[in-house]
Scaffold this active site. Structure first.
Site, PDB file in Angstrom:
ATOM      1  N   CYS A 258      46.671  42.205  50.528  1.00  0.00           N
ATOM      2  CA  CYS A 258      45.324  42.072  51.086  1.00  0.00           C
ATOM      3  C   CYS A 258      45.519  41.693  52.544  1.00  0.00           C
ATOM      4  O   CYS A 258      46.330  40.804  52.850  1.00  0.00           O
ATOM      5  CB  CYS A 258      44.541  40.985  50.356  1.00  0.00           C
ATOM      6  SG  CYS A 258      42.969  40.569  51.157  1.00  0.00           S
ATOM      7  N   THR A 259      44.821  42.366  53.430  1.00  0.00           N
ATOM      8  CA  THR A 259      45.078  42.144  54.858  1.00  0.00           C
ATOM      9  C   THR A 259      44.567  40.794  55.355  1.00  0.00           C
ATOM     10  O   THR A 259      44.837  40.412  56.481  1.00  0.00           O
ATOM     11  CB  THR A 259      44.465  43.288  55.692  1.00  0.00           C
ATOM     12  OG1 THR A 259      43.064  43.389  55.388  1.00  0.00           O
ATOM     13  CG2 THR A 259      45.138  44.603  55.397  1.00  0.00           C
ATOM     14  N   HIS A 260      43.849  40.085  54.496  1.00  0.00           N
ATOM     15  CA  HIS A 260      43.451  38.714  54.856  1.00  0.00           C
ATOM     16  C   HIS A 260      44.596  37.712  54.667  1.00  0.00           C
ATOM     17  O   HIS A 260      44.552  36.618  55.228  1.00  0.00           O
ATOM     18  CB  HIS A 260      42.279  38.247  53.989  1.00  0.00           C
ATOM     19  CG  HIS A 260      40.939  38.716  54.465  1.00  0.00           C
ATOM     20  ND1 HIS A 260      40.509  40.007  54.285  1.00  0.00           N
ATOM     21  CD2 HIS A 260      39.954  38.071  55.122  1.00  0.00           C
ATOM     22  CE1 HIS A 260      39.295  40.128  54.813  1.00  0.00           C
ATOM     23  NE2 HIS A 260      38.940  38.967  55.327  1.00  0.00           N
TER      24      HIS A 260
ATOM     25  N   GLU B 100      38.840  33.727  55.567  1.00  0.00           N
ATOM     26  CA  GLU B 100      37.666  33.983  56.427  1.00  0.00           C
ATOM     27  C   GLU B 100      37.128  32.670  57.006  1.00  0.00           C
ATOM     28  O   GLU B 100      36.477  32.661  58.036  1.00  0.00           O
ATOM     29  CB  GLU B 100      36.552  34.677  55.633  1.00  0.00           C
ATOM     30  CG  GLU B 100      36.763  36.147  55.408  1.00  0.00           C
ATOM     31  CD  GLU B 100      36.387  37.046  56.607  1.00  0.00           C
ATOM     32  OE1 GLU B 100      35.407  36.749  57.324  1.00  0.00           O
ATOM     33  OE2 GLU B 100      37.084  38.055  56.812  1.00  0.00           O
TER      34      GLU B 100
ATOM     35  N   TYR C  31      34.790  42.742  49.733  1.00  0.00           N
ATOM     36  CA  TYR C  31      34.838  44.022  49.023  1.00  0.00           C
ATOM     37  C   TYR C  31      35.566  43.840  47.672  1.00  0.00           C
ATOM     38  O   TYR C  31      35.347  44.595  46.740  1.00  0.00           O
ATOM     39  CB  TYR C  31      35.611  45.062  49.833  1.00  0.00           C
ATOM     40  CG  TYR C  31      34.879  45.712  50.989  1.00  0.00           C
ATOM     41  CD1 TYR C  31      33.614  45.289  51.415  1.00  0.00           C
ATOM     42  CD2 TYR C  31      35.470  46.782  51.671  1.00  0.00           C
ATOM     43  CE1 TYR C  31      32.976  45.909  52.479  1.00  0.00           C
ATOM     44  CE2 TYR C  31      34.828  47.412  52.727  1.00  0.00           C
ATOM     45  CZ  TYR C  31      33.588  46.969  53.135  1.00  0.00           C
ATOM     46  OH  TYR C  31      32.966  47.600  54.189  1.00  0.00           O
ATOM     47  N   GLY C  32      36.447  42.853  47.622  1.00  0.00           N
ATOM     48  CA  GLY C  32      37.357  42.726  46.482  1.00  0.00           C
ATOM     49  C   GLY C  32      36.702  42.428  45.148  1.00  0.00           C
ATOM     50  O   GLY C  32      37.303  42.632  44.107  1.00  0.00           O
TER      51      GLY C  32
ATOM     52  N   ASP D  76      37.874  47.064  58.180  1.00  0.00           N
ATOM     53  CA  ASP D  76      38.119  46.185  57.032  1.00  0.00           C
ATOM     54  C   ASP D  76      36.770  45.603  56.627  1.00  0.00           C
ATOM     55  O   ASP D  76      35.781  45.708  57.358  1.00  0.00           O
ATOM     56  CB  ASP D  76      39.095  45.064  57.432  1.00  0.00           C
ATOM     57  CG  ASP D  76      39.367  44.079  56.295  1.00  0.00           C
ATOM     58  OD1 ASP D  76      39.497  44.524  55.138  1.00  0.00           O
ATOM     59  OD2 ASP D  76      39.427  42.866  56.552  1.00  0.00           O
ATOM     60  N   SER D  77      36.756  44.904  55.499  1.00  0.00           N
ATOM     61  CA  SER D  77      35.541  44.211  55.076  1.00  0.00           C
ATOM     62  C   SER D  77      35.206  43.073  56.041  1.00  0.00           C
ATOM     63  O   SER D  77      34.060  42.648  56.120  1.00  0.00           O
ATOM     64  CB  SER D  77      35.744  43.632  53.679  1.00  0.00           C
ATOM     65  OG  SER D  77      36.818  42.704  53.698  1.00  0.00           O
TER      66      SER D  77
ATOM     67  N   CYS E   3      42.284  47.747  54.994  1.00  0.00           N
ATOM     68  CA  CYS E   3      41.779  46.983  53.850  1.00  0.00           C
ATOM     69  C   CYS E   3      42.409  47.594  52.611  1.00  0.00           C
ATOM     70  O   CYS E   3      42.259  48.802  52.363  1.00  0.00           O
ATOM     71  CB  CYS E   3      40.255  47.126  53.797  1.00  0.00           C
ATOM     72  SG  CYS E   3      39.503  46.427  52.320  1.00  0.00           S
ATOM     73  N   ASN E   4      43.118  46.779  51.861  1.00  0.00           N
ATOM     74  CA  ASN E   4      43.767  47.302  50.656  1.00  0.00           C
ATOM     75  C   ASN E   4      42.749  47.735  49.613  1.00  0.00           C
ATOM     76  O   ASN E   4      42.931  48.743  48.930  1.00  0.00           O
ATOM     77  CB  ASN E   4      44.676  46.228  50.055  1.00  0.00           C
ATOM     78  CG  ASN E   4      45.879  45.952  50.923  1.00  0.00           C
ATOM     79  OD1 ASN E   4      46.929  46.560  50.744  1.00  0.00           O
ATOM     80  ND2 ASN E   4      45.753  45.046  51.877  1.00  0.00           N
ATOM     81  N   THR E   5      41.682  46.944  49.492  1.00  0.00           N
ATOM     82  CA  THR E   5      40.671  47.231  48.464  1.00  0.00           C
ATOM     83  C   THR E   5      40.043  48.600  48.715  1.00  0.00           C
ATOM     84  O   THR E   5      39.882  49.410  47.800  1.00  0.00           O
ATOM     85  CB  THR E   5      39.589  46.134  48.492  1.00  0.00           C
ATOM     86  OG1 THR E   5      40.225  44.858  48.503  1.00  0.00           O
ATOM     87  CG2 THR E   5      38.673  46.230  47.305  1.00  0.00           C
TER      88      THR E   5
HETATM   89  N1  DGL Z   1      40.990  42.537  53.459  1.00  0.00           N
HETATM   90  C1  DGL Z   1      40.667  43.257  52.312  1.00  0.00           C
HETATM   91  C2  DGL Z   1      41.872  43.792  51.582  1.00  0.00           C
HETATM   92  O1  DGL Z   1      42.884  44.036  52.210  1.00  0.00           O
HETATM   93  C3  DGL Z   1      39.528  42.879  51.417  1.00  0.00           C
HETATM   94  C4  DGL Z   1      39.122  41.471  51.242  1.00  0.00           C
HETATM   95  C5  DGL Z   1      37.782  41.428  50.539  1.00  0.00           C
HETATM   96  O2  DGL Z   1      36.818  41.823  51.208  1.00  0.00           O
HETATM   97  O3  DGL Z   1      37.709  41.060  49.356  1.00  0.00           O
HETATM   98  O4  DGL Z   1      41.844  44.015  50.401  1.00  0.00           O
END
Ligand code: DGL
Length: 277
Positions: free
Chosen positions: A189-191, A155, A44-45, A12-13, A75-77
């Site tokens: 988003c996995t966050h 984060e 990453y988003g 993931d990011s 990571c979805n992005t």
């Molecule tokens: N956790 C990531 C996701 O699922 C990306 C979050 C990010 O880096 O913007 O999209």
């Protein structure tokens, strides 16, 4: 040894993918995992597709150098823009993303066929969730809402702060007070799962809150079995996971514990530089 003892690579990011790792470890206790958080380059988003594709290639190269038997893009992005690229680049190593499993979870939960998806700017802009949901439920009404600021709050480990509550209210309050509101909210988003408590307070108890962690773990279990890649080792517990971060292992271990739901020993977090890969 019977079975395939090689680890599964997860990236993931940052720390969000640890919510997926948690589900993977619970579902597949005999497997070993290598997790990479590209914390130096998060988020990453907000980045363009080509940048995220380049990062995803570098992250997966590091994991392949660790001898992984499968890759999970937690990571979805990155799943939205790099899944097919990585599948093609690393065949025959199976590569699994989180968008399709997240879409499946949303479709399984909805009763009124109205599904909201919250995600990063990049994921929403690319429309991958809307397409994945529509493939499964062609008449679904889909509302997408970028909530990039949630990534920073997560984060920071601010799962219950007033700032988090205010941000959730700002993005989701009006949508869920509407009489024709969706009955399902996909955390795309996995966050975001670590903010589930604050989100629940705003959307109320009747809305189904789903994420891709469990469904991704099921997809990985199926793919392992289908390819005959299961490990048959005795479950080896917490030490079966190695962690890599591209910045501050100490911070990764401290805040990562919130996402993983258990302590992370900083001695098991290795600092790596992906730029040369
Ligand atoms: N956790 C990531 C996701 O699922 C990306 C979050 C990010 O880096 O913007 O999209």
């Amino acid at each position: 040894m019977a079975g395939d003892p090689r680890p599964i690579g997860v990236f993931d990011s940052g720390m969000g993918g640890l919510t997926v790792l948690r589900a993977l470890v619970a579902r597949l206790p005999s497997e070993r995992f290598v997790y990479l958080g590209d914390t130096a380059r998060l988020p990453y988003g907000t980045k363009g597709a080509e940048t995220v594709q380049a990062y995803a290639l570098q992250a997966s190269r590091l994991l392949l150098d660790q001898g992984v038997k499968m890759l999970v893009i937690a990571c979805n992005t990155a799943s939205a823009v790099a899944l097919y690229l990585l599948q093609e680049a690393w065949a025959p190593i199976p590569v699994i993303g989180v968008i399709e499993p997240g879409a499946r979870a949303g479709v399984a939960a909805t009763r009124n066929r109205r599904i909201a998806v919250i995600a990063t700017e990049g994921t929403v802009k690319g429309g991958a969730y809307a397409r994945a949901i529509q493939r499964l439920m062609s008449d679904a009404e889909i509302v997408q809402q970028p909530c990039q600021v949630f990534v920073a709050l997560a984060e920071e480990g601010w799962t219950k702060s007033p700032a988090t509550r205010a941000a959730v209210e700002h993005y989701l309050g009006p949508m869920f007070r509407n009489p024709s509101a969706p009955d399902t909210l996909v955390l795309g988003c996995t966050h975001f799962p670590v903010l589930a408590g604050a989100i629940r307070e705003v959307i109320g108890g009747a809305v189904a809150l789903v994420d891709s962690a469990e469904t991704t773990a099921s997809a990985v279990a199926e793919a392992l079995a289908g390819a005959g890649l299961n490990s048959e080792a005795e479950p080896s517990g917490e030490r079966a996971t190695r962690f890599f971060a591209t910045d501050s292992p100490e911070r990764f271990a401290r805040v990562g514990a919130v996402f993983l739901g258990r302590q992370i020993d900083p001695a098991f977090v290795e600092l790596v530089d992906l730029r040369a890969l």
